[in-house]
Design an enzyme around this catalytic site. Structure first.
Site, PDB file in Angstrom:
ATOM      1  N   HIS A 356      37.629  39.996  47.998  1.00 19.58           N
ATOM      2  CA  HIS A 356      36.998  39.823  46.686  1.00 19.58           C
ATOM      3  C   HIS A 356      36.487  41.091  46.039  1.00 19.58           C
ATOM      4  O   HIS A 356      35.974  41.044  44.921  1.00 19.58           O
ATOM      5  CB  HIS A 356      35.825  38.841  46.790  1.00 19.58           C
ATOM      6  CG  HIS A 356      36.237  37.418  46.709  1.00 19.58           C
ATOM      7  ND1 HIS A 356      36.292  36.728  45.526  1.00 19.58           N
ATOM      8  CD2 HIS A 356      36.654  36.563  47.660  1.00 19.58           C
ATOM      9  CE1 HIS A 356      36.709  35.499  45.764  1.00 19.58           C
ATOM     10  NE2 HIS A 356      36.942  35.374  47.059  1.00 19.58           N
ATOM     11  N   LYS A 544      26.567  36.773  33.150  1.00 19.13           N
ATOM     12  CA  LYS A 544      27.123  37.047  34.479  1.00 19.13           C
ATOM     13  C   LYS A 544      26.001  37.665  35.301  1.00 19.13           C
ATOM     14  O   LYS A 544      24.931  37.950  34.764  1.00 19.13           O
ATOM     15  CB  LYS A 544      28.311  38.008  34.386  1.00 19.13           C
ATOM     16  CG  LYS A 544      28.008  39.247  33.538  1.00 19.13           C
ATOM     17  CD  LYS A 544      29.196  40.177  33.367  1.00 19.13           C
ATOM     18  CE  LYS A 544      30.291  39.653  32.481  1.00 19.13           C
ATOM     19  NZ  LYS A 544      31.537  39.354  33.153  1.00 19.13           N
ATOM     20  N   ARG A 545      26.219  37.868  36.612  1.00 18.15           N
ATOM     21  CA  ARG A 545      25.187  38.533  37.397  1.00 18.15           C
ATOM     22  C   ARG A 545      24.876  39.911  36.811  1.00 18.15           C
ATOM     23  O   ARG A 545      25.748  40.567  36.243  1.00 18.15           O
ATOM     24  CB  ARG A 545      25.645  38.675  38.853  1.00 18.15           C
ATOM     25  CG  ARG A 545      25.529  37.391  39.629  1.00 18.15           C
ATOM     26  CD  ARG A 545      24.107  36.871  39.703  1.00 18.15           C
ATOM     27  NE  ARG A 545      23.283  37.665  40.561  1.00 18.15           N
ATOM     28  CZ  ARG A 545      22.928  37.334  41.796  1.00 18.15           C
ATOM     29  NH1 ARG A 545      23.318  36.173  42.303  1.00 18.15           N
ATOM     30  NH2 ARG A 545      22.168  38.132  42.518  1.00 18.15           N
ATOM     31  N   LYS A 550      28.873  45.974  35.960  1.00 19.85           N
ATOM     32  CA  LYS A 550      29.191  45.036  34.882  1.00 19.85           C
ATOM     33  C   LYS A 550      28.727  45.566  33.518  1.00 19.85           C
ATOM     34  O   LYS A 550      29.109  45.058  32.481  1.00 19.85           O
ATOM     35  CB  LYS A 550      28.586  43.668  35.167  1.00 19.85           C
ATOM     36  CG  LYS A 550      29.273  42.940  36.347  1.00 19.85           C
ATOM     37  CD  LYS A 550      28.606  41.603  36.618  1.00 19.85           C
ATOM     38  CE  LYS A 550      29.210  40.843  37.800  1.00 19.85           C
ATOM     39  NZ  LYS A 550      30.456  40.133  37.465  1.00 19.85           N
ATOM     40  N   THR A 652      35.889  35.584  36.370  1.00 16.87           N
ATOM     41  CA  THR A 652      36.332  34.246  35.987  1.00 16.87           C
ATOM     42  C   THR A 652      35.599  33.808  34.722  1.00 16.87           C
ATOM     43  O   THR A 652      36.092  32.951  33.995  1.00 16.87           O
ATOM     44  CB  THR A 652      36.071  33.206  37.103  1.00 16.87           C
ATOM     45  OG1 THR A 652      34.714  33.348  37.565  1.00 16.87           O
ATOM     46  CG2 THR A 652      37.035  33.399  38.258  1.00 16.87           C
ATOM     47  N   LYS A 656      36.821  31.511  31.261  1.00 14.08           N
ATOM     48  CA  LYS A 656      36.104  30.378  30.661  1.00 14.08           C
ATOM     49  C   LYS A 656      35.952  30.585  29.152  1.00 14.08           C
ATOM     50  O   LYS A 656      36.131  29.661  28.357  1.00 14.08           O
ATOM     51  CB  LYS A 656      34.721  30.218  31.292  1.00 14.08           C
ATOM     52  CG  LYS A 656      34.722  29.952  32.787  1.00 14.08           C
ATOM     53  CD  LYS A 656      33.299  30.094  33.364  1.00 14.08           C
ATOM     54  CE  LYS A 656      33.327  30.198  34.878  1.00 14.08           C
ATOM     55  NZ  LYS A 656      32.049  30.700  35.430  1.00 14.08           N
TER      56      LYS A 656
HETATM   57  C1  LIG Z   1      31.771  31.810  36.098  1.00 13.89           C
HETATM   58  C2  LIG Z   1      30.415  32.103  36.574  1.00 13.89           C
HETATM   59  C3  LIG Z   1      30.118  33.358  37.104  1.00 13.89           C
HETATM   60  C4  LIG Z   1      31.137  34.478  37.175  1.00 13.89           C
HETATM   61  O1  LIG Z   1      31.133  35.192  35.966  1.00 13.89           O
HETATM   62  P1  LIG Z   1      31.809  36.637  35.843  1.00 13.89           P
HETATM   63  O2  LIG Z   1      31.684  36.941  34.394  1.00 13.89           O
HETATM   64  O3  LIG Z   1      33.241  36.456  36.252  1.00 13.89           O
HETATM   65  O4  LIG Z   1      31.057  37.553  36.703  1.00 13.89           O
HETATM   66  C5  LIG Z   1      28.822  33.606  37.530  1.00 13.89           C
HETATM   67  N1  LIG Z   1      27.869  32.669  37.448  1.00 13.89           N
HETATM   68  C6  LIG Z   1      28.118  31.441  36.928  1.00 13.89           C
HETATM   69  C7  LIG Z   1      27.006  30.455  36.848  1.00 13.89           C
HETATM   70  C8  LIG Z   1      29.393  31.117  36.476  1.00 13.89           C
HETATM   71  O5  LIG Z   1      29.632  29.899  35.980  1.00 13.89           O
END
Ligand SMILES: *Cc1c(COP(=O)(O)O)cnc(C)c1O
Length: 814
Positions: A356, A544-545, A550, A652, A656
């Site tokens: 990952h 995101k985190r 990031k 991911t 979305k």
């Molecule tokens: C999809 C998702 C993530 C991952 O987001 P990234 O932008 O790919 O880092 C993290 N937390 C939650 C709650 C998510 O639904």
């Protein structure tokens, strides 16, 4: 049980009254949630039993997806959707006086994961069941999920997430399936009839009790199992497990406490390795318990273990469950009497591994002493795996000791889990084309040269059932009306809406759906943050985190720059924007927490400055989670995917947003690269350094953050504002940590390097947004291409190319 609205109303009302003993009108939303979810689990229970029976009868190959995290979120809405009874239940409840959305809000969000990795596991569960594969999850039932985030005076405060407080209607405790897991002890070896026997003495026993959660597939009555393990005292369950080291009452209490701590909480670090003993215990607990229950099931088939790879696939989500490899070796060699060579062959053919990350701070390396003490026999087996691995390397290339040292599984008194995972599995996959390429050419190059046939790519995906149909029902309805509903079972057919990209009627409807989603989010923001935002402004979202790579910092420095521009020229003609953030920082990640504070300070200044007027709003929504993501993403116009190129393995979140019609501003990183290949420059806003350029800087040097600071007055101004009293600092040096990370540590993530291209690209976005017809066309093209990123497509590839399994049955939908 019930087949239509009227029978649902009858069954539900009876259950509610029966369970509560009060008249219907006195039931609270929480009561309704509890009774409804219990009823739905029962409703799915028959299909669950039938699916299990079928697995037993047919002896299908079973896939077990091992993951320390399953970020599943809420289940009620998705289960109703997948069971095909969403409309019946919604309308039935409505007629009884309840709103389904309010009822859904009663469910705790199962936050058993940190972010993308755990959410991927949850999407995979949904796709496995919906495609009718025999695939199950294996994880830990943490008593406390990822912490709940509160923002107090702009700072993150972490509260425990006791998600089980109100009970969990979806799980079934299976005390009859409990197994024993052993820690510590001493290994004694003796020879018996020409064989070495290894026996561990004075170990500590822990009971692992499974809680099963049904994973309900879409439309087919197919229900798999997510099995989550909980640790319990062995003394309470049996005297057999009592080890001699516990002899008095105080020891008993200590033992109890230490056992329960194993499944007490989820470690809150994302992309960060922590060498804590309790974490190692959690990992072995998962591997040992999971494997025992899988092998019990396998043994019912009455086959020898030579057949294990035909009947079982063990997949590990990152290196966290890598101990499955030496644990399976231990069972085959010590318990089942296999030779080392046979056992190794079976193990490698059974296990597969997903990598990952290439972030070096995230690579797991356990101190040898810790592994040896906690898991003495497992450690001996890892040593033997390493010995044989190194001697194979030596035979290949006796003169290159440096290579052997670099690739060894044990080195510098550490067990390198990624090396063990690669050596012990038949498949190693990255999670996006670029990521896999970097693994092959850079990070894992010597391993790729050793085992080229093992490496492959499986680009991540998301379930369109949760992220489109459940989160954005208006959009799903528009798609159904335009191209029919085939896309629901074949998400690639979303491409069929491409032909509507210039259709005025479709565009208008898409626009009004987006506006409605924005109005809903605006109401949420008003309620939670007390900030009123303009639903006609561009909703520009980064959720995101929080992590340096990031680059939330790039986003916020840009906002500070926009503020400075507006202050310098209040009549500036800008398209109004609302910047929306959501992010949790690891509790020990100080720099990340300062960035959260900075975002909140900037928000406070910008939102209250009359000169800014309606042009700019900044909102930080606390406690980013799956259920919050489902509210935010359908309302986004812009998706911020701006990681330093090469650092984000896939992402991911990016998928979305695309599926919900947001346009992406992003770097050529992770799966953004594959999005860009389909969308082209017209439909995606790409900027910044490429991964090769980043690698060149790391390798050859030549990056000078101070030079950029000195040469760009916009950057000079915003960086100075981090440490000087002014609009963003109430006291001098308030954000010195951030300032230092850029100027005194040479800006590890190239924020300054990408600043100017980012500003320019944001200007392009503005120009583009002014032409709504063009914007809507791009948005439709994004949705049309998003089917490729449905996790159903990803899972098909895992099934065909790694696990080699077929769907169990192909029943018609009903
Ligand atoms: C999809 C998702 C993530 C991952 O987001 P990234 O932008 O790919 O880092 C993290 N937390 C939650 C709650 C998510 O639904």
């Amino acid at each position: 049980m019930f087949t239509d609205k009227e029978s649902f109303k009858k069954v539900f009302s009876e259950s509610l009254v029966g369970e509560l003993g009060t008249p219907l009108e006195e039931a609270t939303s929480a009561d309704v949630y509890k009774v409804l979810s219990g009823l739905i689990r029962e409703y799915a229970g028959r299909d669950w039993a039938a699916t299990n029976r079928e697995y037993q009868q047919r002896g299908e190959k079973q896939v077990y997806y091992f993951s320390m995290e399953f970020l599943i979120g809420r289940l009620l809405g998705n289960n109703l959707l997948n069971l095909g009874i969403l409309d019946i239940v919604r309308e039935g409840l409505q007629e009884l006086g309840w709103n389904l959305e309010d009822i859904e809000e009663q469910e705790s969000d199962a936050g058993l994961g940190n972010g993308g990795l755990g959410r991927l596991a949850a999407c995979f569960m949904d796709s496995l069941a919906s495609l009718q594969y025999a695939g199950h999850g294996c994880g830990i039932r943490y008593k406390y999920g990822l912490f709940e985030q509160k923002i107090i005076d702009g700072d993150q405060v972490e509260l425990p997430d006791y998600w089980l407080q109100k009970g969990n209607e979806w799980e079934v405790r299976r005390a009859d399936k409990k197994v024993e897991v052993r820690f510590w002890g001493k290994v004694e070896a003796r020879e018996e009839n020409g064989r070495w026997i290894f026996e561990t003495k004075d170990y500590e026993s822990v009971m692992a009790v499974p809680y099963d959660v049904p994973v309900i597939g879409y439309g087919h009555h197919h229900v798999n199992t997510l099995r989550l393990w909980s640790a319990e005292s062995a003394m309470l369950s049996s005297s057999k497990g009592m080890a001699s080291r516990h002899y008095d009452y105080y020891n008993f209490l200590n033992y109890n406490r230490s056992v329960e701590s194993i499944s007490e909480f989820l470690y809150p670090d994302d992309s960060q390795y922590e060498g804590k003993l309790l974490r190692l215990k959690q990992q072995y607990f998962l591997c040992s318990a999971g494997l025992q229950s899988i092998l019990r099931t396998f043994e019912k088939l009455g086959l020898s273990y030579d057949h294990l790879p035909e009947k079982v696939s063990l997949h590990i989500n990152d290196t966290h469950p890598t101990l499955i490899i030496p644990e399976l070796m231990r069972i085959l060699v010590d318990v089942k009497g296999y030779s080392w060579e046979q056992a190794w062959d079976i193990t490698v053919r059974t296990v597969s591994y997903t990598n990952h990350t290439i972030l070096s701070e995230a690579l797991e390396k356990w101190p040898t002493g810790m592994v040896r003490d906690l898991l003495p026999r497992v450690y001996m087996i890892i040593e033997e795996i390493n010995r044989r691995f190194c001697s194979m390397l030596h035979e290949q290339n006796p003169d290159d000791q440096e290579r052997i040292d670099r690739l060894a599984i044990i080195g510098s008194d550490q067990v390198r889990m990624a090396h063990l995972a690669i050596a012990g599995s038949h498949s190693v996959n990255g999670v996006a084309a670029l990521h896999t390429d970097i693994l092959k050419k850079k990070e894992m190059r010597p391993f790729y040269e050793l085992y080229p046939e093992r490496f492959n790519n499986k680009t991540n995906g998301i379930t369109h059932r949760r992220w489109l149909m459940h989160a954005n029902p208006g959009l799903a309805e528009l798609i159904n009306e335009s191209i029919g509903s085939d896309w629901i079972t074949e998400p690639r057919k979303l491409i069929d809406i491409h032909k509507f990209s210039e259709d005025k009627g479709f565009q208008d409807r898409l626009h009004s759906i987006k506006q409605q989603n924005k109005l809903k989010l605006a109401a949420y923001i008003q309620e939670k943050n007390g900030v009123s935002v303009d639903p006609n402004s561009i909703f520009d979202v980064q959720v995101k985190r929080l992590h340096g790579y990031k680059r939330q910092l790039l986003n916020v420095l840009h906002i500070m720059h926009l503020y400075n521009q507006i202050k310098a020229n209040p009549s500036l003609d800008r398209v109004p924007r609302t910047f929306i953030f959501g992010a949790k920082a690891a509790p020990s990640y100080y720099l990340a927490k300062r960035i959260i504070k900075l975002i909140n300070v900037v928000a406070d200044t910008v939102n209250h400055d009359p000169d800014v007027g309606g042009k700019l709003k900044v909102v930080f929504l606390e406690n980013y989670s799956v259920s919050l993501a489902e509210k935010i993403i359908p309302a986004a116009n812009i998706s911020e995917q701006i990681s330093t190129a090469s650092k984000e393995a896939s992402g991911t979140g990016n998928m979305k947003f695309m599926m919900n019609g947001a346009l992406t501003i992003g770097t050529l990183d992770g799966a953004n690269v594959e999005m860009h290949e389909m969308l082209g420059d017209e439909n995606m806003f790409i900027f910044g350094l490429k991964s090769d350029q980043v690698f060149d800087y790391y390798q050859y040097g030549g990056y000078d953050a101070r030079g950029i600071y000195a040469g760009d007055p916009r950057i000079h101004q915003v960086l100075d504002q981090l440490i000087q009293e002014g609009p963003f600092c109430t006291s001098p040096r308030e954000f010195e940590t951030i300032y230092d990370s850029i100027l005194n540590h040479n800006d590890e993530y190239f924020v300054l390097k990408d600043f100017a291209p980012y500003v320019n690209t944001q200007l392009e976005i503005e120009a583009s947004y002014r032409n709504q017809t063009e914007w809507l066309k791009k948005s439709i093209i994004n949705i049309a291409h998003s089917g490729k990123f449905a996790s159903d497509c990803t899972i098909e590839q895992y099934a065909n190319e790694i696990w080699r399994i077929n769907p169990v049955r192909q029943m018609s939908m009903n």
